[in-house]
Design an enzyme around this catalytic site. Structure first.
Site, PDB file in Angstrom:
ATOM      1  N   ASN A 165      44.909   6.650  12.187  1.00 46.48           N
ATOM      2  CA  ASN A 165      44.745   7.532  11.033  1.00 46.48           C
ATOM      3  C   ASN A 165      44.152   8.840  11.537  1.00 46.48           C
ATOM      4  O   ASN A 165      42.979   8.889  11.896  1.00 46.48           O
ATOM      5  CB  ASN A 165      43.804   6.839  10.027  1.00 46.48           C
ATOM      6  N   TRP A 166      44.981   9.859  11.576  1.00 47.96           N
ATOM      7  CA  TRP A 166      44.524  11.140  12.128  1.00 47.96           C
ATOM      8  C   TRP A 166      43.722  11.977  11.136  1.00 47.96           C
ATOM      9  O   TRP A 166      43.253  13.059  11.469  1.00 47.96           O
ATOM     10  CB  TRP A 166      45.724  11.946  12.660  1.00 47.96           C
ATOM     11  N   LYS A 167      43.616  11.490   9.917  1.00 47.08           N
ATOM     12  CA  LYS A 167      42.829  12.203   8.892  1.00 47.08           C
ATOM     13  C   LYS A 167      43.214  13.693   8.868  1.00 47.08           C
ATOM     14  O   LYS A 167      44.353  14.027   9.142  1.00 47.08           O
ATOM     15  CB  LYS A 167      41.329  11.987   9.142  1.00 47.08           C
ATOM     16  N   GLY A 222      40.519   5.431  13.358  1.00 52.19           N
ATOM     17  CA  GLY A 222      40.356   6.847  13.047  1.00 52.19           C
ATOM     18  C   GLY A 222      40.097   7.641  14.318  1.00 52.19           C
ATOM     19  O   GLY A 222      41.012   7.977  15.073  1.00 52.19           O
ATOM     20  N   GLY A 223      38.823   7.909  14.580  1.00 51.87           N
ATOM     21  CA  GLY A 223      38.419   8.773  15.690  1.00 51.87           C
ATOM     22  C   GLY A 223      39.098   8.462  17.018  1.00 51.87           C
ATOM     23  O   GLY A 223      39.566   9.373  17.709  1.00 51.87           O
ATOM     24  N   GLY A 260      33.557   5.944  11.100  1.00 54.64           N
ATOM     25  CA  GLY A 260      33.095   7.186  11.712  1.00 54.64           C
ATOM     26  C   GLY A 260      31.623   7.167  12.087  1.00 54.64           C
ATOM     27  O   GLY A 260      31.048   8.198  12.412  1.00 54.64           O
ATOM     28  N   HIS A 316      42.172   4.880   0.883  1.00 54.60           N
ATOM     29  CA  HIS A 316      41.185   4.998   1.959  1.00 54.60           C
ATOM     30  C   HIS A 316      39.823   5.313   1.339  1.00 54.60           C
ATOM     31  O   HIS A 316      39.732   6.034   0.347  1.00 54.60           O
ATOM     32  CB  HIS A 316      41.607   6.102   2.940  1.00 54.60           C
ATOM     33  N   SER A 352      35.248   2.366  13.250  1.00 49.87           N
ATOM     34  CA  SER A 352      34.747   2.529  14.622  1.00 49.87           C
ATOM     35  C   SER A 352      35.401   1.576  15.626  1.00 49.87           C
ATOM     36  O   SER A 352      34.734   1.078  16.533  1.00 49.87           O
ATOM     37  CB  SER A 352      33.217   2.390  14.661  1.00 49.87           C
ATOM     38  N   GLU A 386      38.036  -2.006   5.585  1.00 45.99           N
ATOM     39  CA  GLU A 386      37.256  -0.971   6.259  1.00 45.99           C
ATOM     40  C   GLU A 386      35.892  -0.847   5.589  1.00 45.99           C
ATOM     41  O   GLU A 386      35.755  -0.126   4.590  1.00 45.99           O
ATOM     42  CB  GLU A 386      37.981   0.378   6.170  1.00 45.99           C
ATOM     43  N   GLU A 395      37.580   7.327   2.093  1.00 47.81           N
ATOM     44  CA  GLU A 395      37.266   8.753   1.935  1.00 47.81           C
ATOM     45  C   GLU A 395      37.900   9.304   0.655  1.00 47.81           C
ATOM     46  O   GLU A 395      37.349  10.189   0.009  1.00 47.81           O
ATOM     47  CB  GLU A 395      37.737   9.527   3.180  1.00 47.81           C
TER      48      GLU A 395
HETATM   49  P1  PGA Z   1      36.996   5.445  12.453  1.00 38.51           P
HETATM   50  O1  PGA Z   1      37.858   5.588  11.104  1.00 38.51           O
HETATM   51  O2  PGA Z   1      37.799   4.592  13.403  1.00 38.51           O
HETATM   52  O3  PGA Z   1      36.790   6.847  12.936  1.00 38.51           O
HETATM   53  O4  PGA Z   1      35.712   4.767  12.056  1.00 38.51           O
HETATM   54  C1  PGA Z   1      38.596   4.525  10.592  1.00 38.51           C
HETATM   55  C2  PGA Z   1      39.282   4.941   9.310  1.00 38.51           C
HETATM   56  O5  PGA Z   1      38.689   5.702   8.545  1.00 38.51           O
HETATM   57  O6  PGA Z   1      40.431   4.552   9.027  1.00 38.51           O
END
Ligand code: PGA
Length: 252
Positions: free
Chosen positions: A9-11, A235-236, A174, A96, A214, A168, A98
């Site tokens: 997930n490149w956000k 994500g990251g 994050g 998600h 993470s 998640e 967020e």
């Molecule tokens: P993260 O994000 O791996 O940076 O914790 C995961 C996500 O939000 O899908």
């Protein structure tokens, strides 16, 4: 056997050219990853270009969100699920944390988005997960089952083939603080039980449940050793081709 899914997930990161550079670097690194489905979710503006550049490869493309509206129309700023499909996506991330947290997305919206995704022929990656406060209050399972029941109500047995759930925990996203493999396994097994009760044991057995929060090259193997963890939403660590490839290739 459930096929493993590793999704990046490149956000809201990367321009079109940065997205293309990353995916072209990733392509050879994951070309032999036959044990899993590899998915990348770029920003909307890069989606079509990225999809075109990886045509014929084993990398699939996901949108990061879609509209609750099925049809085109006067909905400024929205992108319909069928438009994602048209641009080259096969999957879409829905609900998600967020989006739930910062854009007030509700379970009802998640439900409508899922239906729009399925109507468009996309596979929906539906995210659920509790906050730290909810975990500390001992209500994590209630929160997750509420999200599943609200977001996935009204689905038919055949719809379930195109649903992937991503667990998640908000406190792990994050933050560098991953759920332990045991904590994640416990919730994944719970999600499968919820599915068995709500749908059927067959549907529950077939459901792919990804862990997200993470995930890194050094913790993926531990997570994947758990029986109910069928992959990861990253994500990251998906932003760099080499770290994402290490996660994809966690077995080698
Ligand atoms: P993260 O994000 O791996 O940076 O914790 C995961 C996500 O939000 O899908």
């Amino acid at each position: 056997m459930r096929k493993v899914v590793i999704a990046g997930n490149w956000k809201m990161y990367k321009t079109v050219s940065e997205s293309v550079d990353t995916v072209l670097a990733l392509k050879p690194l994951v070309a032999n990853a036959n044990h899993c489905e590899v998915i990348i979710a770029p920003v909307f503006t890069a989606l079509k270009t990225v999809a075109d550049r990886i045509e014929g490869s084993n990398i699939r493309i996901a949108g990061q969100d879609c509209s609750t509206e099925v049809e085109e129309g006067a909905h400024t700023g929205e992108v319909a699920a069928f438009m994602l499909k048209d641009a080259g996506a096969s999957h879409v991330i829905i609900g998600h944390s967020e989006r739930r947290q910062f854009y007030s997305e509700t379970d009802l919206m998640v439900k409508k988005k899922c239906q729009a995704a399925l109507t468009a022929g996309l596979t929906a990656i539906v995210c659920v997960g509790e906050s730290l406060e909810q975990r500390d209050q001992g209500i994590a399972e209630n929160v997750v089952s509420g999200q599943l029941n609200g977001g996935l109500s009204g689905l038919t047995a055949s719809d379930l083939d195109r649903i992937i759930v991503a667990y998640e925990p908000v406190w792990a996203i994050g933050t560098g603080r991953t759920a332990t493999p045991e904590q994640a396994q416990e919730m994944h097994a719970f999600i499968r039980r919820v599915f068995a009760e709500r749908h059927s044991s067959g549907a529950a057995e077939a459901l792919r449940i990804l862990y997200g929060g993470s995930v890194k090259p050094d913790n993926i193997a531990g997570l994947m050793s758990q029986g109910d963890i069928d992959g990861a939403l990253v994500g990251g660590a998906s932003l760099k081709a080499d770290s994402f490839a290490q996660i994809v290739n966690y077995r080698s």
